[in-house]
Design a protein around this motif. Structure first.
Motif, PDB file in Angstrom:
ATOM      1  N   GLU A 181       0.982  -1.215  -0.109  1.00 53.50           N
ATOM      2  CA  GLU A 181      -0.156   0.228  -0.025  1.00 53.50           C
ATOM      3  C   GLU A 181       0.800   1.182  -0.019  1.00 53.50           C
ATOM      4  N   LYS A 182       0.482   2.235  -0.759  1.00 55.77           N
ATOM      5  CA  LYS A 182       1.027   3.540  -0.837  1.00 55.77           C
ATOM      6  C   LYS A 182       1.222   4.223   0.655  1.00 55.77           C
ATOM      7  N   PRO A 183       2.409   4.512   0.943  1.00 56.89           N
ATOM      8  CA  PRO A 183       3.725   4.985   0.287  1.00 56.89           C
ATOM      9  C   PRO A 183       4.416   4.002   0.384  1.00 56.89           C
ATOM     10  N   TYR A 184       4.122   2.645   0.531  1.00 56.83           N
ATOM     11  CA  TYR A 184       5.081   1.660   0.396  1.00 56.83           C
ATOM     12  C   TYR A 184       6.145   1.558   1.627  1.00 56.83           C
ATOM     13  N   THR A 185       6.006   2.168   2.746  1.00 56.78           N
ATOM     14  CA  THR A 185       6.666   2.425   3.720  1.00 56.78           C
ATOM     15  C   THR A 185       7.635   1.097   4.172  1.00 56.78           C
ATOM     16  N   GLU A 186       6.671   0.329   4.534  1.00 56.45           N
ATOM     17  CA  GLU A 186       7.146  -1.164   4.916  1.00 56.45           C
ATOM     18  C   GLU A 186       8.006  -1.921   3.957  1.00 56.45           C
ATOM     19  N   ILE A 187       7.859  -1.687   2.804  1.00 56.09           N
ATOM     20  CA  ILE A 187       8.755  -2.348   1.706  1.00 56.09           C
ATOM     21  C   ILE A 187      10.060  -1.584   1.693  1.00 56.09           C
ATOM     22  N   LYS A 188       9.919  -0.208   1.711  1.00 60.90           N
ATOM     23  CA  LYS A 188      11.255   0.642   1.605  1.00 60.90           C
ATOM     24  C   LYS A 188      11.943   0.523   2.792  1.00 60.90           C
ATOM     25  N   GLU A 189      11.434   0.254   3.988  1.00 60.71           N
ATOM     26  CA  GLU A 189      12.366  -0.039   5.228  1.00 60.71           C
ATOM     27  C   GLU A 189      13.139  -1.352   4.843  1.00 60.71           C
ATOM     28  N   VAL A 190      12.489  -2.363   4.658  1.00 59.18           N
ATOM     29  CA  VAL A 190      13.301  -3.620   4.296  1.00 59.18           C
ATOM     30  C   VAL A 190      14.441  -3.334   3.119  1.00 59.18           C
ATOM     31  N   ILE A 191      14.191  -2.712   2.030  1.00 58.51           N
ATOM     32  CA  ILE A 191      15.083  -2.176   1.008  1.00 58.51           C
ATOM     33  C   ILE A 191      16.251  -1.541   1.653  1.00 58.51           C
ATOM     34  N   GLU A 192      15.851  -0.487   2.801  1.00 58.70           N
ATOM     35  CA  GLU A 192      16.880   0.179   3.076  1.00 58.70           C
ATOM     36  C   GLU A 192      17.900  -0.492   3.830  1.00 58.70           C
ATOM     37  N   ASN A 193      17.213  -1.148   4.592  1.00 60.95           N
ATOM     38  CA  ASN A 193      18.132  -2.120   5.872  1.00 60.95           C
ATOM     39  C   ASN A 193      19.053  -3.000   4.917  1.00 60.95           C
ATOM     40  N   ILE A 194      18.434  -3.326   4.082  1.00 57.84           N
ATOM     41  CA  ILE A 194      19.545  -4.505   3.271  1.00 57.84           C
ATOM     42  C   ILE A 194      20.476  -3.722   2.460  1.00 57.84           C
ATOM     43  N   TRP A 195      20.302  -2.543   1.993  1.00 56.22           N
ATOM     44  CA  TRP A 195      21.081  -1.717   1.364  1.00 56.22           C
ATOM     45  C   TRP A 195      22.444  -1.160   2.314  1.00 56.22           C
ATOM     46  N   ASP A 196      21.967  -0.730   3.498  1.00 55.95           N
ATOM     47  CA  ASP A 196      22.726  -0.321   4.474  1.00 55.95           C
ATOM     48  C   ASP A 196      23.893  -1.394   4.921  1.00 55.95           C
ATOM     49  N   TRP A 197      23.114  -2.660   5.105  1.00 55.19           N
ATOM     50  CA  TRP A 197      24.134  -3.824   5.421  1.00 55.19           C
ATOM     51  C   TRP A 197      25.032  -4.108   4.469  1.00 55.19           C
ATOM     52  N   TRP A 198      24.640  -4.078   3.178  1.00 61.62           N
ATOM     53  CA  TRP A 198      25.309  -4.812   2.092  1.00 61.62           C
ATOM     54  C   TRP A 198      26.292  -3.849   1.458  1.00 61.62           C
ATOM     55  N   MET A 199      25.918  -2.440   1.620  1.00 60.43           N
ATOM     56  CA  MET A 199      27.014  -1.668   1.522  1.00 60.43           C
ATOM     57  C   MET A 199      28.203  -1.597   2.364  1.00 60.43           C
ATOM     58  N   GLU A 245      28.983  -4.107   4.335  1.00 59.63           N
ATOM     59  CA  GLU A 245      29.707  -5.805   4.443  1.00 59.63           C
ATOM     60  C   GLU A 245      30.028  -6.202   2.937  1.00 59.63           C
ATOM     61  N   GLY A 246      29.418  -5.822   2.104  1.00 62.23           N
ATOM     62  CA  GLY A 246      29.514  -6.670   0.752  1.00 62.23           C
ATOM     63  C   GLY A 246      30.955  -6.373   0.157  1.00 62.23           C
ATOM     64  N   LYS A 247      31.549  -7.214  -0.276  1.00 60.11           N
ATOM     65  CA  LYS A 247      32.858  -7.064  -1.050  1.00 60.11           C
ATOM     66  C   LYS A 247      32.437  -6.530  -2.390  1.00 60.11           C
ATOM     67  N   ASN A 248      33.745  -6.018  -2.976  1.00 62.21           N
ATOM     68  CA  ASN A 248      33.427  -5.439  -4.221  1.00 62.21           C
ATOM     69  C   ASN A 248      32.903  -6.566  -5.367  1.00 62.21           C
ATOM     70  N   ARG A 249      32.101  -6.453  -6.389  1.00 63.66           N
ATOM     71  CA  ARG A 249      31.444  -7.159  -6.923  1.00 63.66           C
ATOM     72  C   ARG A 249      30.901  -8.333  -6.472  1.00 63.66           C
ATOM     73  N   GLU A 250      30.244  -8.140  -5.122  1.00 67.68           N
ATOM     74  CA  GLU A 250      29.573  -9.641  -4.675  1.00 67.68           C
ATOM     75  C   GLU A 250      28.010  -9.049  -4.556  1.00 67.68           C
ATOM     76  N   ARG A 251      27.182  -9.725  -5.153  1.00 68.84           N
ATOM     77  CA  ARG A 251      25.767  -9.592  -5.397  1.00 68.84           C
ATOM     78  C   ARG A 251      25.161  -9.813  -3.826  1.00 68.84           C
ATOM     79  N   VAL A 252      24.232  -9.318  -3.539  1.00 66.46           N
ATOM     80  CA  VAL A 252      23.677  -9.498  -2.247  1.00 66.46           C
ATOM     81  C   VAL A 252      23.526 -11.045  -1.936  1.00 66.46           C
ATOM     82  N   GLY A 253      22.910 -11.624  -3.030  1.00 63.40           N
ATOM     83  CA  GLY A 253      22.742 -13.154  -2.648  1.00 63.40           C
ATOM     84  C   GLY A 253      23.901 -13.713  -2.282  1.00 63.40           C
ATOM     85  N   GLU A 254      25.156 -13.303  -2.719  1.00 60.34           N
ATOM     86  CA  GLU A 254      26.535 -13.848  -1.964  1.00 60.34           C
ATOM     87  C   GLU A 254      26.626 -13.656  -0.756  1.00 60.34           C
ATOM     88  N   THR A 255      26.510 -12.135  -0.510  1.00 61.48           N
ATOM     89  CA  THR A 255      26.539 -11.546   0.837  1.00 61.48           C
ATOM     90  C   THR A 255      25.785 -12.598   1.996  1.00 61.48           C
TER      91      THR A 255
END
Lengths: 381, 436, 77
Positions: free
Chosen positions: B351-369, B371-381
């Motif tokens: 449901e708009k404005p999709y806050t719940e989905i965006k929260e999941v996305i941003e938590n994943i990005w913060d973590w992956w940025m 902890e992720g190694k160069n050229r590592e997809r989040v699936g590998e992280t």
């Protein structure tokens, strides 16, 4: 040629610059019948191959005519599609995820005149411009990558073999007689731009030779640390080597570790990979993405190497058609290729298709390999 | 008269499937005649030289393209792929042949006014050749020269109100199925979610700062027409929580042969009379259905595979409590093999404005940025640092739905605070209980 | 912001023989700053015309404008 400015001022790149606006809104482009009934569709039917009708709760209908298209498309052909959309569809049209074009109209009479119009349009060479089909238990358009048309690491062409395969299976595009849909895909190297790894039948270009090291120019055209870091298997090391009596900086390639992916060539043009004798493709079978009946699954390699045979890749197209025909004859209604192969067992898949099982088809790459071997006495002779 | 003879490519002009060779030839001829007197800003014989270099590849079985990395528009790190021909003297029209990715509208709906605008810009400033569309979803403009890149961008933004797509280590251009716009199965508005997130994350799309590429795809239902869980790191797939809606009268109409089963999808072969028991009840993967004149579904045991709904779309409908599942981590094979996305959020209302989905996305990005190694997809992280870690950073409670089966090894890593008394122990206390 | 920009530029100038860097590598120059904030500094430097992007198509690196071996060969052809 006289340079025609768009209004952009290279001295002041930020002047009048518009950024971060994203795509145009879909709201600008919906056909009226779609806009009126979005979220209120009741059911749909496939009237004949390539022709769908969606019926809204209020009884309004949207007739869709789906046409196959090459994804490499000229502006002349796009304009022709626009002419058709202007004439029949109030200027609206859409593309599908699988590179088909869809024309939508609001009544049966309009659909019939649209179909009649589309059927007669041919290229100068004789092929159809807008063949209708690709719905239901059929072979839809093949998704593919750039190949020799535009890519720097392909092991095969893409548009060419796709044209050859689609010609060969065209009957299945324009009919709905398969046990279930077959999704075909082609990736011209194992970097796999696109979802080949989860298609019913996938073609994947493979190289089989490590890159050549162009020692003479390497240190002048590449940054060695970047080339080293680009290698996913750590096969590239910096080295000093003799060239023309001089010690120069270069790299060495551990050939046993190289998986021929071409990532080093992307970073360093002095590490060319392509080779007319080494390159070719594998055939992968049995992937699916839909959650229908069984869970999504990855495709499996069933042919480890087919050489490039331009312009029509006869060995490849023959093998693909053969797999499709054996599947079509043996699978039960609703069974996707992978579901069929799993029901009968892969050993039976090889028996029925007559494809040769070779040592290349046994996984030997890292951890996942073990899980593909057979920890059981259950198998079929 | 063609600029280059193409005897091999010519063999791809016959046959029923649309011939890209005929199409490129038609464009080459059109440019050579130039009926509108256009002052082409990219070489006039781009298409002719493309055929020439492609014919050479068909003859030699090797590509003639090189990658080039420093082309783009000012301030953006993606959207343009640099490409050079390694035979520039023979094929000057494609010596520079860069690709421009245009962010396609959600659902790939177009109006001809817009498409003609794209064609006009691209005929003037590029090769006149496109990909409709690229593998990720963009409208791809195939082949132009470096000085035209800013001009194309300026025209696209000013005349067509359209931005570039993504490339490199950024958010790639999101894509969706047509969803509720024309499909009765769709469980949420894929177009609106796709368009909204594309706009909300423009900085992530244009200015790469991720370890590697990151893709969003949006499927309206578990039929997965856009292949989200194979093609995207962040896969949103429509689903529902309550009961499948049944219209018993229409079920009877299917059984009686009044309605075409499968919406007619199998009409090309005589599969015999529709048999609801054989084709629906017995094919149900959880065997949660029965038919005794009326159709019954044990919804608590349904896994929402869509089969029965696909077979009888007029009688069965997805439930009323609709939303989506979020799965994470699909990728192509390099390096440890291909991965499909793994279930992370079993159900989220969309449901708009999709806050719940965006929260999941941003938590994943913060973590992956972080902890992720160069050229590592989040699936590998995820694989490297564990699914547990992913749940922790996204504040998602582990549930049995997350796994197909529990682990079969007992090598469990406990945190110190999970163990009574902690890990610091006194050896003297131990020795009081045990001799040396 | 200006102090951080200088730290990044000094970091880049201090690297011999390497002109292109992953985002992660540049974050090491400002270890106490959050990734998203480092990105703001880099974006500002790109907009100042001091840094530019280099893209392999699949990954992206940052470098000082005009630096690097591939620059001259690419633009000269």
């Amino acid at each position: 040629m006289a340079f025609i400015s768009s209004g952009y001022n290279p001295e002041k790149p930020m002047e009048g610059r518009i950024t971060d606006i994203g795509p145009r809104s879909f709201e600008d482009f919906y056909p009226p019948v779609i806009k009126r009934n979005k979220g209120k569709w009741d059911y749909h039917e496939i009237l004949e191959p390539g022709i769908l009708v969606h019926v809204a709760e209020n009884g309004e209908k949207c007739f869709t005519v789906r046409c196959g298209a090459a994804r490499l498309m000229s502006v002349s052909l796009i304009r022709e599609a626009c002419d058709i959309a202007d004439k029949h569809c109030g200027g609206h049209l859409r593309w599908t995820t699988r590179n088909n074009i869809e024309f939508m109209v609001e009544n049966e009479a309009a659909m019939k005149s649209l179909v009649a119009d589309l059927k007669d349009r041919k290229f100068a060479g004789g092929s159809n411009k807008f063949p209708i089909g690709g719905t239901g238990a059929a072979i839809s358009n093949m998704i593919h990558t750039q190949g020799w048309v535009h890519c720097h690491t392909p092991a095969m062409d893409a548009s060419g073999p796709v044209k050859a395969v689609m010609d060969e299976v065209f009957d299945y595009f324009q009919s709905m007689k398969l046990p279930a849909p077959i999704r075909l895909a082609l990736a011209c190297c194992l970097n796999m731009c696109g979802a080949v790894h989860a298609s019913d039948i996938g073609i994947v270009g493979i190289h089989r030779k490590p890159p050549i090291v162009d020692n003479e120019v390497l240190d002048n055209v590449c940054e060695i640390p970047l080339a080293v870091a680009a290698c996913p298997t750590g096969a590239i090391k910096p080295t000093k080597t003799d060239f023309d009596g001089k010690k120069i900086n270069s790299v060495s390639v551990n050939e046993d570790r190289c998986m021929y992916c071409g990532n080093c060539y992307t970073m360093c043009p002095a590490l060319p990979l392509a080779d007319y004798q080494g390159d070719g493709c594998v055939i992968m079978v049995g992937g699916k993405v839909s959650n229908r009946i069984s869970m999504p699954k990855l495709a499996k390699v069933v042919v480890a190497y087919i050489p490039n045979e331009p312009p029509r890749w006869p060995t490849l197209t023959k093998a693909i058609k053969h797999i499709i025909e054996v599947y079509s004859k043996n699978a039960k209604k609703y069974e996707r290729v992978g579901e069929w192969a799993e029901r009968i067992g892969w050993e039976k898949f090889f028996e029925l298709t007559g494809l040769e099982f070779t040592h290349h088809l046994i996984d030997d790459f890292r951890d996942p390999a073990y899980y593909t071997w057979r920890q059981s006495t259950q198998f079929k002779f | 008269m063609a600029k280059h003879p193409t005897p091999l490519l010519d063999q791809l002009e016959t046959g029923p499937w649309p011939s890209f060779v005929s199409d490129i030839k038609q464009e080459a001829e059109h440019r050579s005649k130039n009926p509108k007197g256009i002052d082409f800003q990219a070489p006039q014989d781009c298409p002719a030289d493309l055929l020439g270099v492609l014919e050479l590849s068909f003859k030699e079985k090797e590509t003639h393209w090189k990658h080039g990395g420093i082309v783009g528009v000012f301030g953006y790190g993606g959207g343009v792929i640099g490409r050079y021909c390694d035979k520039p003297e023979e094929f000057p029209g494609v010596a520079h042949f860069h690709t421009v990715r245009i962010n396609q509208p959600a659902g790939k709906y177009y109006h001809t006014d817009y498409l003609r605008g794209v064609c006009d810009i691209w005929e003037l400033r590029g090769s006149g050749l496109t990909n409709m569309h690229g593998s990720t979803g963009d409208l791809v403009l195939l082949g132009t020269v470096t000085p035209q890149l800013e001009e194309i961008f300026y025209d696209m933004t000013h005349k067509l109100n359209t931005d570039l797509g993504g490339s490199g280590g950024n958010l790639r251009t999101p894509a969706d199925c047509l969803g509720q716009s024309r499909c009765e199965f769709a469980c949420y508005d894929t177009q609106d979610l796709c368009h909204t997130l594309t706009n909300d994350y423009q900085d992530e799309l244009h200015r790469p700062a991720f370890p590697y590429k990151f893709k969003f795809k949006f499927d309206g239902c578990p039929n997965s027409c856009v292949a989200a869980l194979a093609r995207s790191d962040f896969s949103v797939v429509g689903t529902w929580k309550d009961d499948i809606q049944i219209d018993q009268a229409k079920v009877k109409a299917y059984v009686g042969g009044e309605f075409k089963p499968n919406a007619g999808a199998h009409a090309g072969r005589d599969w015999g009379k529709f048999d609801i028991v054989k084709e629906v009840i017995e094919r149900c993967p959880t065997k949660c259905m029965s038919f005794d004149g009326a159709l019954k579904i044990d919804n608590a045991n349904c896994t929402r595979c869509m089969h029965c709904i696909n077979v009888m779309p007029r009688a069965l409908r997805v439930g009323k409590e609709k939303g989506a599942s979020i799965l994470l981590g699909a990728k192509a094979p390099i390096l440890d093999g291909a991965q499909l996305s793994s279930l992370l959020v079993p159900f989220v209302p969309v449901e708009k404005p999709y806050t719940e989905i965006k929260e999941v996305i941003e938590n994943i990005w913060d973590w992956w940025m972080e902890e992720g190694k160069n050229r590592e997809r989040v699936g590998e992280t995820m694989k490297r640092l564990s699914f547990q870690k992913l749940l922790e950073v996204t504040n998602i409670k582990p549930v049995a739905q997350h796994v197909k089966e529990p682990r079969s090894n007992p090598y469990i890593f406990f945190r110190e605070d999970e163990v009574l008394g902690g890990w610091t122990r006194d050896i003297n206390e131990f020795r009081k209980r045990h001799a040396r | 912001m200006e102090a951080e920009k200088k730290i990044i530029m000094d970091f880049l100038e201090g690297k011999k023989g390497k002109t292109k860097f992953y985002f992660n590598d540049l974050c090491k120059a400002l270890p106490d700053m959050k990734q998203r904030d480092v990105k703001k500094i880099l974006t500002a430097l790109v907009n100042d015309g001091k840094l530019e992007f280099w893209s392999s198509g699949s990954t992206t690196l940052y470098g000082m404008v005009g630096a690097g071996k591939q620059h001259s060969t690419e633009e000269g052809e």
